[in-house]
Structures are given as C-alpha cells and as structure tokens.
Design an enzyme around this catalytic site. Structure first.
Site, PDB file in Angstrom:
ATOM      1  NE  ARG A 167     -82.144  16.615 -48.851  1.00  0.00           N
ATOM      2  CZ  ARG A 167     -83.322  17.143 -48.485  1.00  0.00           C
ATOM      3  NH1 ARG A 167     -83.404  18.416 -48.159  1.00  0.00           N
ATOM      4  NH2 ARG A 167     -84.393  16.419 -48.406  1.00  0.00           N
ATOM      5  CB  SER A 254     -80.245  10.588 -51.559  1.00  0.00           C
ATOM      6  OG  SER A 254     -81.440  10.205 -50.929  1.00  0.00           O
ATOM      7  CD  GLU A 377     -78.536  14.383 -50.335  1.00  0.00           C
ATOM      8  OE1 GLU A 377     -79.545  14.181 -51.024  1.00  0.00           O
ATOM      9  OE2 GLU A 377     -78.450  14.044 -49.143  1.00  0.00           O
TER      10      GLU A 377
HETATM   11  C1  LIG Z   1     -78.581   5.923 -44.539  1.00  0.00           C
HETATM   12  C2  LIG Z   1     -78.598   7.426 -44.728  1.00  0.00           C
HETATM   13  C3  LIG Z   1     -79.808   8.100 -44.864  1.00  0.00           C
HETATM   14  C4  LIG Z   1     -79.848   9.495 -45.041  1.00  0.00           C
HETATM   15  N1  LIG Z   1     -81.063  10.127 -45.159  1.00  0.00           N
HETATM   16  C5  LIG Z   1     -81.119  11.466 -45.305  1.00  0.00           C
HETATM   17  C6  LIG Z   1     -82.375  12.131 -45.415  1.00  0.00           C
HETATM   18  O1  LIG Z   1     -83.435  11.516 -45.377  1.00  0.00           O
HETATM   19  N2  LIG Z   1     -82.376  13.470 -45.576  1.00  0.00           N
HETATM   20  C7  LIG Z   1     -81.222  14.200 -45.595  1.00  0.00           C
HETATM   21  O2  LIG Z   1     -81.297  15.421 -45.725  1.00  0.00           O
HETATM   22  N3  LIG Z   1     -80.013  13.592 -45.478  1.00  0.00           N
HETATM   23  C8  LIG Z   1     -79.931  12.262 -45.334  1.00  0.00           C
HETATM   24  N4  LIG Z   1     -78.716  11.637 -45.235  1.00  0.00           N
HETATM   25  C9  LIG Z   1     -77.490  12.426 -45.293  1.00  0.00           C
HETATM   26  C10 LIG Z   1     -76.898  12.788 -43.909  1.00  0.00           C
HETATM   27  O3  LIG Z   1     -77.372  11.942 -42.916  1.00  0.00           O
HETATM   28  C11 LIG Z   1     -77.222  14.231 -43.516  1.00  0.00           C
HETATM   29  O4  LIG Z   1     -76.755  15.111 -44.497  1.00  0.00           O
HETATM   30  C12 LIG Z   1     -76.591  14.604 -42.146  1.00  0.00           C
HETATM   31  O5  LIG Z   1     -77.021  15.886 -41.771  1.00  0.00           O
HETATM   32  C13 LIG Z   1     -75.066  14.583 -42.198  1.00  0.00           C
HETATM   33  O6  LIG Z   1     -74.600  14.711 -40.869  1.00  0.00           O
HETATM   34  P1  LIG Z   1     -73.128  14.265 -40.478  1.00  0.00           P
HETATM   35  O7  LIG Z   1     -72.859  14.777 -39.113  1.00  0.00           O
HETATM   36  O8  LIG Z   1     -72.966  12.822 -40.693  1.00  0.00           O
HETATM   37  O9  LIG Z   1     -72.317  15.092 -41.572  1.00  0.00           O
HETATM   38  P2  LIG Z   1     -70.825  14.843 -42.109  1.00  0.00           P
HETATM   39  O10 LIG Z   1     -70.868  13.867 -43.220  1.00  0.00           O
HETATM   40  O11 LIG Z   1     -69.892  14.593 -41.004  1.00  0.00           O
HETATM   41  O12 LIG Z   1     -70.543  16.291 -42.718  1.00  0.00           O
HETATM   42  C14 LIG Z   1     -71.279  16.751 -43.826  1.00  0.00           C
HETATM   43  C15 LIG Z   1     -70.739  18.123 -44.245  1.00  0.00           C
HETATM   44  O13 LIG Z   1     -71.018  19.078 -43.234  1.00  0.00           O
HETATM   45  C16 LIG Z   1     -69.806  19.637 -42.730  1.00  0.00           C
HETATM   46  N5  LIG Z   1     -69.993  19.783 -41.288  1.00  0.00           N
HETATM   47  C17 LIG Z   1     -70.170  18.791 -40.386  1.00  0.00           C
HETATM   48  N6  LIG Z   1     -70.340  19.315 -39.155  1.00  0.00           N
HETATM   49  C18 LIG Z   1     -70.261  20.661 -39.301  1.00  0.00           C
HETATM   50  C19 LIG Z   1     -70.341  21.769 -38.386  1.00  0.00           C
HETATM   51  N7  LIG Z   1     -70.530  21.596 -37.079  1.00  0.00           N
HETATM   52  N8  LIG Z   1     -70.186  23.031 -38.890  1.00  0.00           N
HETATM   53  C20 LIG Z   1     -69.991  23.241 -40.217  1.00  0.00           C
HETATM   54  N9  LIG Z   1     -69.898  22.226 -41.119  1.00  0.00           N
HETATM   55  C21 LIG Z   1     -70.038  20.969 -40.656  1.00  0.00           C
HETATM   56  C22 LIG Z   1     -68.715  18.667 -43.093  1.00  0.00           C
HETATM   57  O14 LIG Z   1     -67.459  19.309 -43.205  1.00  0.00           O
HETATM   58  C23 LIG Z   1     -69.204  18.130 -44.428  1.00  0.00           C
HETATM   59  O15 LIG Z   1     -68.901  19.018 -45.461  1.00  0.00           O
HETATM   60  C24 LIG Z   1     -78.645  10.233 -45.065  1.00  0.00           C
HETATM   61  C25 LIG Z   1     -77.423   9.551 -44.921  1.00  0.00           C
HETATM   62  C26 LIG Z   1     -77.399   8.171 -44.755  1.00  0.00           C
HETATM   63  C27 LIG Z   1     -76.094   7.461 -44.586  1.00  0.00           C
END
Ligand SMILES: Cc1cc2nc3c(=O)[nH]c(=O)nc-3n(C[C@H](O)[C@H](O)[C@H](O)COP(=O)(O)OP(=O)(O)OC[C@H]3O[C@@H](n4cnc5c(N)ncnc54)[C@H](O)[C@@H]3O)c2cc1C
Length: 385
Positions: A167, A254, A377
């Site tokens: 992570r 998480s 996380e």
């Molecule tokens: C129900 C649920 C289950 C999940 N299960 C998992 C799992 O099994 N494994 C896991 O690893 N994660 C999991 N996650 C966490 C999450 O889904 C991941 O971390 C996912 O990659 C986040 O993507 P996002 O576009 O929603 O990120 P956001 O929340 O929009 O952004 C996350 C971070 O990345 C930055 N960011 C976003 N886009 C970019 C970009 N293009 N360039 C640079 N920085 C950027 C943002 O500024 C922020 O700091 C889960 C979340 C939920 C709600």
C-alpha cells in the site's frame, strides 16, 4: 472563498466531506495536463480526486480546488521487448479499475483477475499499489506516464522507480504529480478446453482463502471468469464491493493497514495472532569489486541483516482489543462494518467527525491492548487520527 455547490461527500465512497473552493473536471489527457499545470501555477494547495474511494474529507470541506480525473480509454501498446504470450496495455487515469479488470478477463488476459471489485480509477492504483487476494498491481505494472509537479513536464516512470510496496509508492510518500496513464503487462492466458468451450486460465492462485473458495490447491490455475466471480462473491460478503443499498460499503475499504512489526515484537502477542511473512526483507549483500580494492577503496562490510519482520492482521487486532463488527460509539453516525472489523462505515448520516472519532477510538484501543499504533490507509484531509 468561493464554494462548490456540490459537497465532496457526493464524490467519495465514505460519503462525508463538505464543499471545495471549486470543482474542476478533466475529460481528456490534454485537459488534465493543462488544468493541473494551471493549478500548480496558482501556488495554492489543490486536490486530485479519482473515484474518491481512498479519500476521506473533513466536514469543513477542502480549502482549495479539486480536480476530478475523468479521462478514459484502453489501448494496446506495441512493444518489441514483450515476451511471447504477453500483452501491454495503456490505460488512461480516469478509467474505472474494475471495468478494466472485467474487460481483461473477458479478453483472456491474466494478471489482475484477483483485483476484481476494487473501487476507484486507474490513476490512483499505483499510488497505493492496490492489492487483494494474492495479487498486487506491482506484479503487472510496466510504467506510468507522470506529469511532474516539479517540472510541469510529463515523463515515463518505470514501475521499478516507483518504490512500490505494501500500500505504498513514491507518490504516496510525497512525489507530487499526476498519473496520466499506466501501462500493464498481462499474460495472454493459456487456454483449457471445458464443457463451456475453451477457457483462459488465471495466474496461479496464491491466497489461501481464495484457493479454498475455489476448491483448489494453492498454485492452481482456474478459469479467469471463475476467479473473478469468486473474488467478487468473497468481497461482497465482506462489504468490499460498492453497493448503494448496503451501508457496510459506504466506506473507504480497509481503514487501517496491516501493521508490519519485527518478529521480536510479534512474539509478545498472543499465540493465535495471525501473522504473515514479509517478502524481500534480506539486507543486500555488500560487494567490493577488485577494481575498487586496487583503487584503494575500503572494503564494504555486509550491512547488518534487518531484523526479520512479519505482517499482522489489523482486523484481528481491532476485534481482540474489544471493538467488534458493527461497533458504534454512542450518538455516532459511523460504525465498524457489520461484516469486517477493518472497515469504518457511514450508516447513512455520518459526519467526517464521526468517522475520525471512531478511527481515533480504535487506534487508542489497539494501542492500549497491544502497544502498537495502527496507521490509516485512506488519504485523510482535515481529519486527525
Ligand atoms: C469498498 C472498498 C473496498 C476497497 N478494497 C481495496 C482493496 O481490496 N485493495 C486496495 O488496495 N484498495 C482497496 N480500496 C481502496 C481504493 O479502492 C483504492 O485505493 C483505489 O485505488 C482508489 O482509487 P480512487 O480513484 O477512488 O482514488 P481516490 O480516493 O480518488 O484518490 C486516492 C489518492 O490518490 C490520488 N490520486 C487519484 N488519482 C490520481 C492520479 N491520476 N495521479 C496521482 N494521484 C492520484 C488522490 O489525490 C488521493 O491522494 C477499497 C475501497 C473501498 C471503498
């Protein structure tokens, strides 16, 4: 301060968070680049948001502009260095991660099938090196196209330059910029004949719970679609697949990372505390070449081996510290998921303050009981844990 009409709660899966100063949207790579450079040029803090599934924002909102990444598209990349039977894909940052997995499974490309059902967009995937059920993005990531905040230039960064860990990445550690696209290398899966016709096979199954749900031994290969369906089923049972009608999924997944501690520390925990080996922990052997010795350079002694470390289960620590599934502080709109102790959830009307209060309570309980501090996380803005 100007204030966006739309609260950020509408743009995050925890569904908390007040307004932003301004909300901008980039639909093309050019817009994403131009808007990011313009925002850096202003000199104030601003926030990049993908699917908002790893972000929790305070009730006061975000005190600056928020840029939404909404670029989409998947293309095959010609690469003469690809090994036989591999494909290289370039995916735009705003593409939905799970839609990508579904498409790859459909086309018979193996390597990300166990990452089915993870919410969010592709650009955020390398930020925390998403992982689940025995696969991690780092295993298939070739490179990213990165718009660097220091130079306003975009450059290709190889996965090896991103310091991808559990992570974690250089971006999560503070390298400022925008992931414009990512390249992954997947296996054009081996095909096996079945009653349903030819079926492409997954990468070897490496996660015990998944192997058991599939009814196979660890290391077995299973039809890609079966892996995807089984992972989605396992995830849904834990509230880890987004579902509007299920408050257990109104979360950021998480809420805490699994702590990595020394074996010595782990020996002090109850015997039944789950622990998992941490790979890549040997210290690199020191090497002094003959040329260096002849040139009078001192002999480099081997670095002392780092103490061996193990990964603990944050969910187990939380539960054993007296915080069960469904736990709710009096009067709070947030609770621990009724399906999984690692997720903090919004029961419909939670504030970010409720989420923060419950997170602090959990950290305190685990610290009092086991002497270690859980680390959140998700990316928290305006919320102290
Ligand atoms: C129900 C649920 C289950 C999940 N299960 C998992 C799992 O099994 N494994 C896991 O690893 N994660 C999991 N996650 C966490 C999450 O889904 C991941 O971390 C996912 O990659 C986040 O993507 P996002 O576009 O929603 O990120 P956001 O929340 O929009 O952004 C996350 C971070 O990345 C930055 N960011 C976003 N886009 C970019 C970009 N293009 N360039 C640079 N920085 C950027 C943002 O500024 C922020 O700091 C889960 C979340 C939920 C709600």
């Amino acid at each position: 301060m100007r204030v966006s009409a739309q609260p950020l709660s509408a743009l995050t899966t925890m569904r908390v968070g007040g307004p932003a100063e301004e909300i901008l949207t980039a639909h093309t790579r050019e817009e994403l680049t131009e808007q990011a450079i313009a925002l850096w040029g202003r000199g104030d803090d601003w926030l990049l948001l993908g699917g908002g599934s790893n972000t929790v924002i305070a009730d006061e909102g975000y005190p600056g502009p928020v840029l939404l990444v909404r670029t989409t598209g998947v293309a095959l990349v010609e690469d003469p260095e690809l090994p036989a039977g591999a494909v290289r894909l370039r995916i735009e940052a705003g593409h939905d991660w799970d839609a990508l997995v579904a498409e790859c499974v459909e086309r018979g490309w193996a390597g990300i099938e166990a990452l089915s059902g993870i919410p969010g967009l592709v650009g955020a995937a390398p930020v925390q090196n998403i992982g689940a059920y025995g696969q991690e993005l780092s295993e298939v990531l070739h490179s990213i196209e990165f718009l660097d905040a220091a130079t306003f230039e975009s450059r290709r960064m190889l996965a090896s330059e991103l310091e991808l860990g559990y992570r974690d990445s250089v971006i999560k550690q503070g390298l400022e910029g925008v992931v414009l696209s990512i390249d992954v290398v997947l296996a054009d899966a081996a095909v096996v004949a079945s009653e349903a016709g030819p079926e492409p096979l997954s990468e070897p199954i490496r996660f015990a719970q998944l192997a058991s749900a599939l009814g196979v031994e660890l290391g077995a290969r299973v039809p890609l679609g079966t892996v995807r369906d089984t992972v989605l089923r396992l995830r849904a049972a834990k509230g880890m697949v987004l579902d509007e009608s299920d408050y257990d999924t109104w979360s950021a997944g998480s809420f805490f990372t699994n702590p990595i501690v020394t074996e010595r520390f782990a020996r002090g925990l109850p015997e039944n505390a789950p622990r998992f080996p941490v790979v890549d922990q040997e210290a690199a052997p020191a090497v002094t070449t003959f040329e260096e010795l002849e040139a009078g350079q001192p002999l480099r002694l081997p670095a002392p081996a780092r103490e061996r470390r193990v990964k603990l289960s944050a969910a187990w620590l939380i539960e054993q510290s007296g915080v069960p599934k469904g736990y709710r502080l009096p009067g709070s709109g947030a609770s621990v998921s009724t399906k999984h102790t690692l997720a903090i959830t919004n029961r419909g009307a939670a504030s970010a303050a409720d989420v923060g209060e419950l997170a602090r309570f959990i950290v305190q309980r685990v610290q009092q009981e086991f002497g270690l501090v859980l680390v959140p996380e998700p990316n928290l803005y305006g919320i102290e844990v």
